[in-house]
Motif scaffolding. Structure first.
Motif, PDB file in Angstrom:
ATOM      1  N   ARG A 190      17.796   5.752   0.838  1.00 32.26           N
ATOM      2  CA  ARG A 190      18.714   6.447  -0.165  1.00 32.26           C
ATOM      3  C   ARG A 190      18.426   7.934   0.083  1.00 32.26           C
ATOM      4  NH1 ARG A 190      18.001   4.418  -6.404  1.00 32.26           N
ATOM      5  NH2 ARG A 190      19.597   5.973  -6.542  1.00 32.26           N
ATOM      6  N   LEU A 191      17.297   8.275   0.578  1.00 35.06           N
ATOM      7  CA  LEU A 191      16.940   9.711   0.972  1.00 35.06           C
ATOM      8  C   LEU A 191      17.891  10.255   1.731  1.00 35.06           C
ATOM      9  CD1 LEU A 191      15.023  11.920   0.462  1.00 35.06           C
ATOM     10  CD2 LEU A 191      13.758  11.122   2.328  1.00 35.06           C
ATOM     11  N   ILE A 192      18.396   9.630   2.754  1.00 32.67           N
ATOM     12  CA  ILE A 192      19.412  10.062   3.622  1.00 32.67           C
ATOM     13  C   ILE A 192      20.696   9.464   3.567  1.00 32.67           C
ATOM     14  CG2 ILE A 192      17.474  10.103   5.625  1.00 32.67           C
ATOM     15  CD1 ILE A 192      18.794   7.376   6.820  1.00 32.67           C
ATOM     16  N   ALA A 193      21.018   8.837   2.593  1.00 33.72           N
ATOM     17  CA  ALA A 193      22.473   8.276   2.268  1.00 33.72           C
ATOM     18  C   ALA A 193      23.476   9.641   1.940  1.00 33.72           C
ATOM     19  CB  ALA A 193      22.240   7.469   0.905  1.00 33.72           C
ATOM     20  N   GLY A 194      24.496   9.521   2.433  1.00 32.34           N
ATOM     21  CA  GLY A 194      25.535  10.517   2.328  1.00 32.34           C
ATOM     22  C   GLY A 194      25.261  11.729   3.157  1.00 32.34           C
ATOM     23  N   GLN A 195      24.203  11.973   3.885  1.00 30.28           N
ATOM     24  CA  GLN A 195      23.804  13.041   4.825  1.00 30.28           C
ATOM     25  C   GLN A 195      24.472  12.864   6.107  1.00 30.28           C
ATOM     26  OE1 GLN A 195      22.030  15.632   2.659  1.00 30.28           O
ATOM     27  NE2 GLN A 195      22.937  14.068   1.351  1.00 30.28           N
ATOM     28  N   SER A 196      25.699  13.435   6.302  1.00 31.73           N
ATOM     29  CA  SER A 196      26.356  13.187   7.525  1.00 31.73           C
ATOM     30  C   SER A 196      26.134  14.474   8.632  1.00 31.73           C
ATOM     31  CB  SER A 196      27.711  13.127   7.099  1.00 31.73           C
ATOM     32  OG  SER A 196      28.266  14.211   6.778  1.00 31.73           O
ATOM     33  N   ILE A 197      25.724  15.552   8.000  1.00 34.17           N
ATOM     34  CA  ILE A 197      25.652  16.673   8.869  1.00 34.17           C
ATOM     35  C   ILE A 197      24.255  16.810   9.269  1.00 34.17           C
ATOM     36  CG2 ILE A 197      25.885  19.279   9.001  1.00 34.17           C
ATOM     37  CD1 ILE A 197      28.262  18.957   7.025  1.00 34.17           C
ATOM     38  N   LEU A 198      24.143  17.157  10.776  1.00 33.94           N
ATOM     39  CA  LEU A 198      22.413  17.277  10.981  1.00 33.94           C
ATOM     40  C   LEU A 198      21.899  18.397  10.354  1.00 33.94           C
ATOM     41  CD1 LEU A 198      20.656  16.440  13.491  1.00 33.94           C
ATOM     42  CD2 LEU A 198      21.416  18.167  14.850  1.00 33.94           C
ATOM     43  N   GLY A 199      20.654  18.141   9.749  1.00 34.92           N
ATOM     44  CA  GLY A 199      19.714  18.957   8.989  1.00 34.92           C
ATOM     45  C   GLY A 199      19.938  18.869   7.406  1.00 34.92           C
ATOM     46  N   GLN A 200      20.900  18.104   7.142  1.00 40.36           N
ATOM     47  CA  GLN A 200      21.206  17.796   5.425  1.00 40.36           C
ATOM     48  C   GLN A 200      19.930  17.132   4.955  1.00 40.36           C
ATOM     49  OE1 GLN A 200      25.272  16.335   4.897  1.00 40.36           O
ATOM     50  NE2 GLN A 200      25.661  17.907   3.689  1.00 40.36           N
ATOM     51  N   TRP A 201      19.602  15.918   5.670  1.00 35.87           N
ATOM     52  CA  TRP A 201      18.786  15.189   4.990  1.00 35.87           C
ATOM     53  C   TRP A 201      17.218  16.109   4.917  1.00 35.87           C
ATOM     54  CZ3 TRP A 201      14.212  13.606   7.252  1.00 35.87           C
ATOM     55  CH2 TRP A 201      14.182  13.513   8.478  1.00 35.87           C
ATOM     56  N   GLU A 202      16.956  16.865   5.989  1.00 37.27           N
ATOM     57  CA  GLU A 202      15.622  17.453   6.117  1.00 37.27           C
ATOM     58  C   GLU A 202      15.629  18.395   4.948  1.00 37.27           C
ATOM     59  OE1 GLU A 202      16.927  16.970  10.599  1.00 37.27           O
ATOM     60  OE2 GLU A 202      17.974  17.002   8.587  1.00 37.27           O
ATOM     61  N   THR A 203      16.727  19.114   4.620  1.00 39.39           N
ATOM     62  CA  THR A 203      16.737  20.233   3.588  1.00 39.39           C
ATOM     63  C   THR A 203      16.620  19.543   2.304  1.00 39.39           C
ATOM     64  OG1 THR A 203      18.421  21.414   4.881  1.00 39.39           O
ATOM     65  CG2 THR A 203      17.807  22.005   2.528  1.00 39.39           C
ATOM     66  N   ARG A 204      17.159  18.093   2.063  1.00 38.47           N
ATOM     67  CA  ARG A 204      16.815  17.495   0.668  1.00 38.47           C
ATOM     68  C   ARG A 204      15.252  17.166   0.601  1.00 38.47           C
ATOM     69  NH1 ARG A 204      19.983  11.872  -0.390  1.00 38.47           N
ATOM     70  NH2 ARG A 204      21.758  13.498  -1.024  1.00 38.47           N
ATOM     71  N   TRP A 205      14.846  16.371   1.810  1.00 44.14           N
ATOM     72  CA  TRP A 205      13.697  15.962   1.551  1.00 44.14           C
ATOM     73  C   TRP A 205      12.433  17.177   1.473  1.00 44.14           C
ATOM     74  CZ3 TRP A 205      10.786  12.483   0.378  1.00 44.14           C
ATOM     75  CH2 TRP A 205       9.633  12.046   1.146  1.00 44.14           C
ATOM     76  N   LEU A 206      12.817  18.068   2.063  1.00 39.08           N
ATOM     77  CA  LEU A 206      11.840  19.333   2.166  1.00 39.08           C
ATOM     78  C   LEU A 206      11.499  19.826   0.653  1.00 39.08           C
ATOM     79  CD1 LEU A 206      12.317  21.422   5.376  1.00 39.08           C
ATOM     80  CD2 LEU A 206      10.213  20.488   4.528  1.00 39.08           C
TER      81      LEU A 206
END
Length: 399
Positions: free
Chosen positions: A38-54
């Protein structure tokens, strides 16, 4: 890090700890349960999920919250893409090494072994707490508590004999999970199915028959199995193979009496003969004797002639990045089965080593730490290798 068998009580211990934590007025902070998928769901652009996770990790650090991870192994696969090998665990690791977060995680012993191989520095950040499988008595007590909850929640009534039958069936057949969770899980299923009704031994056996496909004559200890009737049933389907009929009847009787070795398949047979003598028909007849109306679904056939390359083993049991193996997934979906491995002599030599482990240990470790058990299978290896030579007379050939 809570390390224990599946359904062994890891999650229950975690939830009880959270409940006691909340009841203590001197404790501060909240618990955040996060799923890597669920953390990486919907994150299609490189670096999006890293920003959310941080952002999440910094908020947890600032607020002194506790991070709960119920699938630690998924952290090292979540986030990996074609363009980047960065995963969720790599972003979390610096926070753990600097001891800036409070984290509670859980995994099985097999998953822990995979994590040590793939990312040992992640495991080094945790204090390990090992949980052992509960006993049959603990499973019965947990089943009784689940039944009382089901009485209040669903209105179902469980007899003591039914709860004892549940625990015996779980101990005998469900060896891929642990007490006390597997007994409580079956009680909840029965309470939902028989809402507002009384649940006895008959309802338990009927539910387990539908779940596993095993015929009631094999499951119910109150029913006797006449070997001569089994032989007669097999003779109606198989003609001219008396030795094979006797061997198949032995497999059915072993399944009924449950006197086979616990850590091996129920029976393992090598059927040798030329094409057309009935090797595959023997497998179908045996499946009908064991599973009755569900014989078609319970017969798993894999043609090992298709597994002659170097990737044969990874295709059968899966790899780390492609964990869905053909053999392991088929048996995991249908653990009670007749497993027909055709043309074994044509398979890659590493496949033969794999089969040696299957027949000797009754289990195969999958790529991501989940073990597939074969102890409730009848394994058949039909082959025509050497059939022509076996029919020739012994002695010297003429020129």
């Amino acid at each position: 890090l809570l390390v224990g068998p599946r359904l062994g009580g890891n999650t229950a211990l975690l939830f009880e700890s959270v409940r006691q934590f909340k009841q203590n007025p001197g404790k501060t902070g909240s618990f955040w349960r996060i799923s890597p998928s669920r953390l990486i769901a919907g994150q299609s652009i490189l670096g999006q999920w890293e920003t959310r996770w941080l952002k999440i990790l910094r908020h947890l650090r600032q607020s002194n919250h506790v991070l709960v991870l119920d699938d630690l192994l998924a952290l090292i696969t979540a986030g990996v893409s074609r363009d980047s090998d960065l995963n969720v665990a790599r972003v979390l690791l610096p926070f753990l090494q600097r001891r800036e977060l409070r984290v509670v995680a859980e995994c099985t012993s097999e998953q822990l072994q995979v994590l040590r191989q793939r990312m040992p520095e992640l495991i080094d950040c945790f204090q390990l707490i090992r949980l052992t499988e509960g006993s049959l008595e603990e499973g019965l007590r947990t089943a009784l508590a689940a039944a009382r909850h089901g009485e209040d929640w669903q209105g179902s009534q469980f007899s003591l004999e039914a709860l004892q039958q549940i625990c015996e069936l779980c101990q005998r057949y469900l060896r891929d999970s642990a007490f006390p969770g597997k007994a409580a899980q079956m009680v909840k299923q029965l309470a939902t199915r028989h809402r507002g009704q009384e649940v006895g031994i008959g309802e338990v056996l009927s539910h387990f028959e539908q779940r596993t496909g095993l015929s009631l004559s094999l499951l119910d200890d109150r029913l006797t199995l006449d070997r001569s009737r089994v032989v007669a049933q097999l003779e109606a389907d198989i003609i001219g193979q008396p030795e094979a009929i006797q061997a198949c009847a032995d497999a059915v009787c072993l399944a009924k009496a449950r006197i086979q070795e616990q850590h091996r398949p129920i029976a393992s047979y090598l059927f040798i003969g030329p094409t057309g003598v009935g090797k595959s028909e023997c497998a179908r007849a045996l499946a009908r004797a064991l599973f009755g109306a569900q014989a078609r679904e319970a017969l798993i056939r894999i043609d090992l002639n298709e597994y002659i390359g170097e990737d044969a083993v990874s295709r059968l049991v899966g790899s780390f990045h492609r964990p869905q193996g053909v053999l392991t997934e088929a048996v995991r979906r249908q653990p009670f089965c007749v497993l027909l491995l055709d043309e074994v002599e044509k398979a890659h030599p590493q496949v033969l080593q794999l089969l040696l482990q299957l027949l000797g240990d009754g289990r195969l470790p999958a790529a991501r730490g989940r073990t597939t058990g074969f102890t409730q299978c009848v394994v058949l290896l039909p082959s025509n290798l050497g059939a022509a030579e076996a029919e020739r007379p012994l002695g010297l050939r003429t020129a």
